[in-house]
Design a protein around this motif. Structure first.
Motif, PDB file in Angstrom:
ATOM      1  N   ARG A   1       0.836  -1.202   0.000  1.00  0.00           N
ATOM      2  CA  ARG A   1       0.000   0.000   0.000  1.00  0.00           C
ATOM      3  C   ARG A   1       0.875   1.258   0.000  1.00  0.00           C
ATOM      4  O   ARG A   1       0.577   2.227  -0.700  1.00  0.00           O
ATOM      5  N   GLU A   2       1.965   1.229   0.756  1.00  0.00           N
ATOM      6  CA  GLU A   2       2.844   2.397   0.822  1.00  0.00           C
ATOM      7  C   GLU A   2       3.491   2.674  -0.535  1.00  0.00           C
ATOM      8  O   GLU A   2       3.569   3.827  -0.977  1.00  0.00           O
ATOM      9  N   VAL A   3       3.938   1.627  -1.226  1.00  0.00           N
ATOM     10  CA  VAL A   3       4.531   1.786  -2.555  1.00  0.00           C
ATOM     11  C   VAL A   3       3.498   2.336  -3.536  1.00  0.00           C
ATOM     12  O   VAL A   3       3.773   3.269  -4.300  1.00  0.00           O
ATOM     13  N   ALA A   4       2.279   1.778  -3.501  1.00  0.00           N
ATOM     14  CA  ALA A   4       1.223   2.241  -4.402  1.00  0.00           C
ATOM     15  C   ALA A   4       0.889   3.709  -4.141  1.00  0.00           C
ATOM     16  O   ALA A   4       0.729   4.503  -5.081  1.00  0.00           O
ATOM     17  N   LEU A   5       0.800   4.090  -2.871  1.00  0.00           N
ATOM     18  CA  LEU A   5       0.485   5.481  -2.543  1.00  0.00           C
ATOM     19  C   LEU A   5       1.638   6.415  -2.897  1.00  0.00           C
ATOM     20  O   LEU A   5       1.409   7.554  -3.310  1.00  0.00           O
ATOM     21  N   ASN A   6       2.876   5.949  -2.761  1.00  0.00           N
ATOM     22  CA  ASN A   6       4.017   6.776  -3.140  1.00  0.00           C
ATOM     23  C   ASN A   6       4.008   7.022  -4.654  1.00  0.00           C
ATOM     24  O   ASN A   6       4.238   8.148  -5.110  1.00  0.00           O
ATOM     25  N   ASN A   7       3.726   5.976  -5.412  1.00  0.00           N
ATOM     26  CA  ASN A   7       3.637   6.128  -6.871  1.00  0.00           C
ATOM     27  C   ASN A   7       2.501   7.078  -7.243  1.00  0.00           C
ATOM     28  O   ASN A   7       2.647   7.923  -8.130  1.00  0.00           O
ATOM     29  N   PHE A   8       1.362   6.945  -6.555  1.00  0.00           N
ATOM     30  CA  PHE A   8       0.233   7.843  -6.787  1.00  0.00           C
ATOM     31  C   PHE A   8       0.619   9.284  -6.464  1.00  0.00           C
ATOM     32  O   PHE A   8       0.386  10.198  -7.253  1.00  0.00           O
ATOM     33  N   ALA A   9       1.215   9.513  -5.290  1.00  0.00           N
ATOM     34  CA  ALA A   9       1.581  10.863  -4.864  1.00  0.00           C
ATOM     35  C   ALA A   9       2.581  11.499  -5.832  1.00  0.00           C
ATOM     36  O   ALA A   9       2.522  12.704  -6.092  1.00  0.00           O
ATOM     37  N   ALA A  10       3.488  10.684  -6.376  1.00  0.00           N
ATOM     38  CA  ALA A  10       4.493  11.197  -7.306  1.00  0.00           C
ATOM     39  C   ALA A  10       3.845  11.805  -8.545  1.00  0.00           C
ATOM     40  O   ALA A  10       4.394  12.745  -9.142  1.00  0.00           O
ATOM     41  N   GLU A  11       2.666  11.313  -8.926  1.00  0.00           N
ATOM     42  CA  GLU A  11       1.943  11.875 -10.073  1.00  0.00           C
ATOM     43  C   GLU A  11       1.547  13.328  -9.811  1.00  0.00           C
ATOM     44  O   GLU A  11       1.271  14.079 -10.746  1.00  0.00           O
ATOM     45  N   TYR A  12       1.518  13.728  -8.548  1.00  0.00           N
ATOM     46  CA  TYR A  12       1.135  15.082  -8.152  1.00  0.00           C
ATOM     47  C   TYR A  12       2.296  15.800  -7.457  1.00  0.00           C
ATOM     48  O   TYR A  12       2.085  16.679  -6.628  1.00  0.00           O
ATOM     49  N   ASP A  13       3.517  15.392  -7.775  1.00  0.00           N
ATOM     50  CA  ASP A  13       4.733  15.978  -7.190  1.00  0.00           C
ATOM     51  C   ASP A  13       4.782  15.847  -5.674  1.00  0.00           C
ATOM     52  O   ASP A  13       5.285  16.726  -4.974  1.00  0.00           O
ATOM     53  N   GLY A  14       4.240  14.743  -5.165  1.00  0.00           N
ATOM     54  CA  GLY A  14       4.280  14.469  -3.729  1.00  0.00           C
ATOM     55  C   GLY A  14       4.993  13.163  -3.448  1.00  0.00           C
ATOM     56  O   GLY A  14       5.554  12.536  -4.354  1.00  0.00           O
ATOM     57  N   MET A  15       4.961  12.762  -2.186  1.00  0.00           N
ATOM     58  CA  MET A  15       5.577  11.509  -1.773  1.00  0.00           C
ATOM     59  C   MET A  15       4.960  11.047  -0.468  1.00  0.00           C
ATOM     60  O   MET A  15       4.299  11.821   0.223  1.00  0.00           O
ATOM     61  N   THR A  16       5.167   9.775  -0.131  1.00  0.00           N
ATOM     62  CA  THR A  16       4.689   9.293   1.157  1.00  0.00           C
ATOM     63  C   THR A  16       5.644   9.756   2.248  1.00  0.00           C
ATOM     64  O   THR A  16       6.827   9.992   2.010  1.00  0.00           O
ATOM     65  N   ASP A  17       5.118   9.865   3.448  1.00  0.00           N
ATOM     66  CA  ASP A  17       5.923  10.291   4.596  1.00  0.00           C
ATOM     67  C   ASP A  17       5.588   9.411   5.796  1.00  0.00           C
ATOM     68  O   ASP A  17       5.284   9.888   6.875  1.00  0.00           O
ATOM     69  N   GLY A  18       5.610   8.098   5.567  1.00  0.00           N
ATOM     70  CA  GLY A  18       5.391   7.166   6.663  1.00  0.00           C
ATOM     71  C   GLY A  18       3.934   6.820   6.879  1.00  0.00           C
ATOM     72  O   GLY A  18       3.055   7.226   6.133  1.00  0.00           O
ATOM     73  N   TRP A  19       3.702   6.058   7.922  1.00  0.00           N
ATOM     74  CA  TRP A  19       2.369   5.617   8.287  1.00  0.00           C
ATOM     75  C   TRP A  19       2.328   5.426   9.792  1.00  0.00           C
ATOM     76  O   TRP A  19       3.365   5.386  10.455  1.00  0.00           O
ATOM     77  N   GLY A  20       1.135   5.315  10.308  1.00  0.00           N
ATOM     78  CA  GLY A  20       0.983   5.107  11.745  1.00  0.00           C
ATOM     79  C   GLY A  20      -0.425   4.644  12.052  1.00  0.00           C
ATOM     80  O   GLY A  20      -1.287   4.593  11.184  1.00  0.00           O
ATOM     81  N   VAL A  21      -0.629   4.288  13.291  1.00  0.00           N
ATOM     82  CA  VAL A  21      -1.959   3.913  13.768  1.00  0.00           C
ATOM     83  C   VAL A  21      -2.224   4.688  15.042  1.00  0.00           C
ATOM     84  O   VAL A  21      -1.304   5.043  15.771  1.00  0.00           O
ATOM     85  N   MET A  22      -3.490   4.934  15.286  1.00  0.00           N
ATOM     86  CA  MET A  22      -3.857   5.546  16.555  1.00  0.00           C
ATOM     87  C   MET A  22      -3.502   4.548  17.645  1.00  0.00           C
ATOM     88  O   MET A  22      -3.778   3.356  17.500  1.00  0.00           O
ATOM     89  N   GLN A  23      -2.898   5.007  18.713  1.00  0.00           N
ATOM     90  CA  GLN A  23      -2.550   4.091  19.788  1.00  0.00           C
ATOM     91  C   GLN A  23      -3.787   3.516  20.452  1.00  0.00           C
ATOM     92  O   GLN A  23      -3.766   2.417  20.953  1.00  0.00           O
ATOM     93  N   HIS A  24      -4.874   4.281  20.422  1.00  0.00           N
ATOM     94  CA  HIS A  24      -6.099   3.830  21.059  1.00  0.00           C
ATOM     95  C   HIS A  24      -7.176   3.785  19.999  1.00  0.00           C
ATOM     96  O   HIS A  24      -7.683   4.814  19.579  1.00  0.00           O
TER      97      HIS A  24
END
Length: 130
Positions: free
Chosen positions: A85-108
């Protein structure tokens, strides 16, 4: 449980050690960043048009001085699924001159009654700025 020795593996290991059940679906936040607000808004519009599952949020991250698009997906946090998912989103973001910057989950997660719904503490990876 063993995880690969990379940022994603270390993140999952830390989550497991903190008592998060990685066999259950969680809301996983993927962070996409853009220098230009119009690029972030265009990416958001494209994601909305695709009608993919998940919640979307856009805001300006003052610490990064970038526009941030948060894609929240309910998924079992398995290593391969996260990486895919991270690779797919990074490729998607690159189409708009963006990039991924990590991921996380709510602790609660939802159902934790002792914490308010507006508790936004994330369990983030090394490159996450939240």
């Amino acid at each position: 449980m063993q995880f690969p020795d990379d940022d994603n593996g270390k993140m999952l290991q830390a989550m497991a050690e903190s008592g998060i059940d990685l066999s259950k679906a969680l809301d996983v936040d993927f962070f996409l960043v853009f220098d230009d607000k119009r690029d972030a808004e265009s990416a958001l519009e494209d994601l909305v048009a695709r009608e993919d599952d998940g919640d979307l949020e856009i805001n300006f991250n003052e610490e990064l001085e970038k526009w941030e698009l948060i894609v929240t997906l309910n998924m079992v946090p398995e290593y391969d699924a996260i990486v895919e998912r991270e690779v797919a989103l990074n490729n998607f973001a690159a189409e708009y001159d963006g990039m991924t910057d990590g991921w996380g989950v709510m602790q609660h997660q939802e159902g934790d009654e002792e914490f308010a719904d507006d508790d936004h503490d994330h369990e983030c990876g090394e490159h996450c700025h939240h």
